[in-house]
Design a protein around this motif. Sequence first.
Motif, PDB file in Angstrom:
ATOM      1  N   ALA A  49       0.818  -1.209   0.000  1.00  0.00           N
ATOM      2  CA  ALA A  49       0.000   0.000   0.000  1.00  0.00           C
ATOM      3  C   ALA A  49       0.853   1.260   0.000  1.00  0.00           C
ATOM      4  N   THR A  50       2.172   1.137   0.151  1.00  0.00           N
ATOM      5  CA  THR A  50       3.044   2.308   0.067  1.00  0.00           C
ATOM      6  C   THR A  50       3.749   2.392  -1.280  1.00  0.00           C
ATOM      7  N   SER A  83     -13.967  -1.070   3.068  1.00  0.00           N
ATOM      8  CA  SER A  83     -13.565   0.286   2.713  1.00  0.00           C
ATOM      9  C   SER A  83     -14.725   1.186   2.331  1.00  0.00           C
ATOM     10  N   GLU A  99      -7.293   8.578  -2.857  1.00  0.00           N
ATOM     11  CA  GLU A  99      -6.468   8.843  -1.676  1.00  0.00           C
ATOM     12  C   GLU A  99      -6.843   7.914  -0.524  1.00  0.00           C
ATOM     13  N   LYS A 100      -8.110   7.563  -0.435  1.00  0.00           N
ATOM     14  CA  LYS A 100      -8.537   6.607   0.579  1.00  0.00           C
ATOM     15  C   LYS A 100      -7.934   5.238   0.313  1.00  0.00           C
ATOM     16  N   LYS A 102      -5.086   4.595  -1.041  1.00  0.00           N
ATOM     17  CA  LYS A 102      -3.668   4.603  -0.702  1.00  0.00           C
ATOM     18  C   LYS A 102      -3.412   4.398   0.786  1.00  0.00           C
ATOM     19  N   LYS A 103      -4.415   4.632   1.613  1.00  0.00           N
ATOM     20  CA  LYS A 103      -4.260   4.491   3.058  1.00  0.00           C
ATOM     21  C   LYS A 103      -4.654   3.107   3.565  1.00  0.00           C
ATOM     22  N   LYS A 105      -4.724  -0.857   4.420  1.00  0.00           N
ATOM     23  CA  LYS A 105      -3.760  -1.870   4.824  1.00  0.00           C
ATOM     24  C   LYS A 105      -4.359  -3.246   4.554  1.00  0.00           C
TER      25      LYS A 105
END
Length: 337
Positions: A49-50, A83, A99-100, A102-103, A105
């Motif tokens: 996810a990073t 999500s 953007e959600k 990308k956060k 996990k």
Amino acid sequence: MAGNALLGRSATLLPRTALSSIKSHFLPRETVNSASAATGIRHLSITSATNMKLVQFSQNSNSEIRVGFLERDNVVDINKLNSGLPSTLLGILQSGGIEKVKKLKSTKEASIPLSSVNLEAPITGMDKVLCIGLNYMDHCKEQNLTPPAVPMIFGKFPSCVVGPKDAVRLRKSTSKVDWEVELTLVIGKKASDVKAKDAFDYIAGYTVAQDISARDWQKERNAGQFLLGKAMDTFCPIGPCMTTSDEIGNPQKLKIQCSVNDVVKQTSNTDQLVHKIQDVIERLTSVMTLLPGDIILTGTPGGVGMYRSPPEYLKPGDVIKSEIENIGELVTRVEAF
């Protein structure tokens, strides 16, 4: 290779174990196939996810397309992470949810072995598929042409888009079908009258595409218009993933390569672009509104079949490998229609 080895920063994608298979297999960074060992070329780098690489996938021929991100040898199903996000990449872009994503996990419950899914085109259902012609210096040079003063823009239809498991299918009406590997950007939000300095704010990410081209229809059989030679069924394979724009590095300094039946035909760098991405977006948005999910194929480097001596064209049974640094390798088989 060193850290900027073609297509890899963290691990490796190998294509299907058999050409008839529609699955892809991910191996650790240290593992390369025989072609990679011979050429020093690595394949798709894997994400967490990073370092986000988004895919669309299905689990069988009857299941719905879902969206996930790659993590080692798994795809993480975004919708199993509670999500609340849409189940397609287009829906996520339209809802402003990137953007959600990308956060997020990964969890054990949401992780599915990559070997058990079918990778689909990373984005589908877009409003527009736009292409830039004669946009690499080396492609202009192989034709003895002066690079165009303004971008040469044409289009395909969204219905031309196919994914990693799909074949390019050759109709009997054409005998001169060519390959063109292209860096392709995905628009992330509505864009109109965008200035070049702001253009990258509107890009969600990048994928690999083939601008498959029937040269006889493009050049000879349609009164000089590109459309029928460019927009035949299956003539826009894309994939295998979309690397988010913040993870791609400099999109105008990426190695790009195409091989047919493991013979390298095109090898270049996106620093050869004649008209830069930001200028293309400014020009396009001065006359039309780009919508989330729209894709722009930014041009192809030198080495296409038409300008080889003698000319070379695709035939049923061929396998095209299209590779771009920090995105990955798209493997496309060719079949008769």
